[in-house]
Design an enzyme around this catalytic site. Sequence first.
Site, PDB file in Angstrom:
ATOM      1  N   GLY A  47       1.090  -1.180   0.282  1.00 19.27           N
ATOM      2  CA  GLY A  47      -0.166   0.080   0.044  1.00 19.27           C
ATOM      3  C   GLY A  47       0.719   1.532   0.012  1.00 19.27           C
ATOM      4  O   GLY A  47       1.946   1.168   0.870  1.00 19.27           O
ATOM      5  N   ASP A 237      -1.065   4.698  -6.660  1.00 19.99           N
ATOM      6  CA  ASP A 237       0.012   4.394  -6.440  1.00 19.99           C
ATOM      7  C   ASP A 237       1.083   5.670  -6.731  1.00 19.99           C
ATOM      8  O   ASP A 237       2.492   5.963  -6.326  1.00 19.99           O
ATOM      9  CB  ASP A 237       0.310   3.509  -6.756  1.00 19.99           C
ATOM     10  CG  ASP A 237       0.010   1.651  -5.482  1.00 19.99           C
ATOM     11  OD1 ASP A 237      -1.022   1.096  -6.158  1.00 19.99           O
ATOM     12  OD2 ASP A 237       0.841   1.578  -5.397  1.00 19.99           O
TER      13      ASP A 237
END
Length: 347
Positions: A47, A237
């Site tokens: 993450g 991201d």
Amino acid sequence: MRIRTIDWSKGAIKIIDQTRLPREFKYIYIKSLKELWQAIKVMQVRGAPALGAAAGLGVYLGIKDLKTDSAARLKKELDRVISYIGSSRPTAKNLFWGLERMRKVFLLHKDKPVAKIKDYLLKEARQIMEEDRVACRNIGRYGAKLINRKDTILTICNAGILATIDYGTALGVIYRAYEEGKDPKVFSCETRPMLQGARLTTWELNKLGVDVTMICDSMAATLMQQGRISKVITGADRIAANGDTANKIGTFNLAVLSKYHGIPFYIAAPESTFDLKIKSGKSIHIEERGRKEMTELFFRHPIAPAGVKVFNPAFDVTPHDLISAIITDKGVIRPPYIKNIRKIILK
Ligand code: MRU
């Protein structure tokens, strides 16, 4: 429920080993740089924002035991550590943002005694974590304004507690809406091949009492066609200057489907995910991962013939014109992104 994904504890990086979830909740202590590299690679920690924190703590871990009084020698080691950690996974901007923050702190204090510089580096790594806790809550606060009572929200991968320090970005918006009594319902794509949606998102939403239903990734279109999705929210991201957004593979599919069905498609991410040096998503390096994730990792027996060719990109890029808004810790950014990202992120 108080869960913290990553911390500095007992001279080590303490993380939840996410590869064990949902069958086992276990903290592990990372004591060497090699272990950290491996933990990032196999996604024990994952993450984008959590990777930013891992970068900060990793730099400190990598230099803390260096025996030298020379700042030049420390710098050499710091540079080595930074490029080593940076070689673990290429796509999440937060990882590189965290590494660069640590480099800057070194440069700011390079004339001080080495022991003091090390203290500053640990302080910075802790600061990165504290800032993420605040940023995610701000994302939640801004994002929850876009959520109506009883909305049914589709998400992919895991952009929650487990992807950040302790709150989440896309799931942070849902947690805040839940705390405000809006009673959101969530559909979580399982997220082939690494199943972050199935293993992690459903796990944490369940723990917090948010209504969640898991679907296979291929079921999203049917749900939308049946009018059962009111919003899509995912994490990110890396976000380019024009708003193009890299996120978990399958995000682009959801954005295209949302456009077709007239469903708002939101990205939620902190400032540290923005890469304003790149003009568009074309410059984003998409990680490709190993074949076993697709052919056998989560199955009792291989599910594909031995030696079959596989293509396993971990992320895709959603073009900015499919994104209704980007929910950040500094506010909600709407198109035109090329202008408004700079206005809000650089303010
Ligand atoms: O491969 P992963 O599990 O690290 O991918 C994570 C995602 O795609 C998340 O959506 C993204 O990092 C945002 S997390 C707040």
